[in-house]
Design a protein around this motif. Sequence first.
Motif, short mmCIF file in Angstrom:
data_model
loop_
_atom_site.label_atom_id
_atom_site.label_comp_id
_atom_site.label_asym_id
_atom_site.label_seq_id
_atom_site.Cartn_x
_atom_site.Cartn_y
_atom_site.Cartn_z
N VAL A 1 0.86 -1.18 0.00
CA VAL A 1 0.00 0.00 0.00
C VAL A 1 0.90 1.24 0.00
N THR A 2 0.72 2.09 -1.00
CA THR A 2 1.53 3.30 -1.14
C THR A 2 0.63 4.52 -1.08
N ASP A 3 0.97 5.46 -0.17
CA ASP A 3 0.18 6.68 -0.02
C ASP A 3 1.13 7.86 -0.06
N THR A 4 0.89 8.78 -0.97
CA THR A 4 1.78 9.92 -1.14
C THR A 4 1.35 11.15 -0.34
N GLY A 5 0.26 11.04 0.46
CA GLY A 5 -0.24 12.20 1.17
C GLY A 5 -0.41 11.97 2.65
N PRO A 6 -1.10 12.89 3.34
CA PRO A 6 -1.25 12.79 4.79
C PRO A 6 -2.28 11.74 5.18
N GLY A 7 -2.16 11.26 6.40
CA GLY A 7 -3.16 10.37 6.96
C GLY A 7 -4.32 11.14 7.52
N CYS B 1 -1.33 -10.57 -2.51
CA CYS B 1 -0.35 -10.48 -3.60
C CYS B 1 -0.73 -9.40 -4.61
N GLY B 2 -1.15 -8.25 -4.10
CA GLY B 2 -1.53 -7.15 -4.97
C GLY B 2 -0.97 -5.84 -4.45
N ALA B 3 -1.47 -4.74 -4.99
CA ALA B 3 -0.99 -3.43 -4.60
C ALA B 3 -2.12 -2.42 -4.66
N VAL B 4 -2.05 -1.45 -3.75
CA VAL B 4 -2.99 -0.32 -3.74
C VAL B 4 -2.16 0.95 -3.68
N THR B 5 -2.42 1.86 -4.61
CA THR B 5 -1.67 3.11 -4.67
C THR B 5 -2.62 4.28 -4.55
N ILE B 6 -2.27 5.22 -3.66
CA ILE B 6 -3.06 6.44 -3.48
C ILE B 6 -2.21 7.61 -3.95
#
Length: 216
Positions: free
Chosen positions: A183-189, A208-213
Amino acid sequence: MAVATGSFLAGDALPPTHTALELAAKFWPWALLSLAALNVLRSVVSLGSLIGPGLLGAVACTALAFSHGVTTHTMLNMVAPIALVMVGVGLLHSSIPTMDRGRWTSFLTTLRAQAPVEVGARTAHPLLVARALAGELRMDLTASGTGGEVIVHATALLGHVHLSVPRTWSVKVHTTGAVLMRVTDTGPGLQTDPGISAHVVLHVLGACGAVTIVRT
């Protein structure tokens, strides 16, 4: 489809075309029956929920067929074409987003989904569901307004869910149901910053997957 057709017809196009026409003339009733069956099943349950049971059922039916003396010739000339037709129709259906319900499923394809104009607890779309099953689903929330907290369920099974959200939104991620997920998040929580205009609660499921924000 264009690449597959071109590869099939490369060289001498007449024999492959004749073979394709013969198969179409022979198996068109099975294609219609498969389409009718998928439409009935799709009206009861989502297509994505049929993938796991479908694979298990296919393996079991193949084993039973061979144990009861069904020949390889029959399997290749009857069962295999029907299975291919059902998979093709399933891919076609999975590429059509159901925007009225805020639910999208991508199966072996890349699907771009535009979220409804208004989302959140006080709107007609309190819950958004994004599923990527061995494919990629790119959901865009940048043009959406919010009416309360936004809840998003992202499921990635050997797939990738890509969420585009405004920079002024905060996202709180729950990964309780995720196994071997990135899980990739480029912003604030989730926070109480005055500059935050909306809150999103993201529930990540899958394996076995990915989630991108991505903030835009």
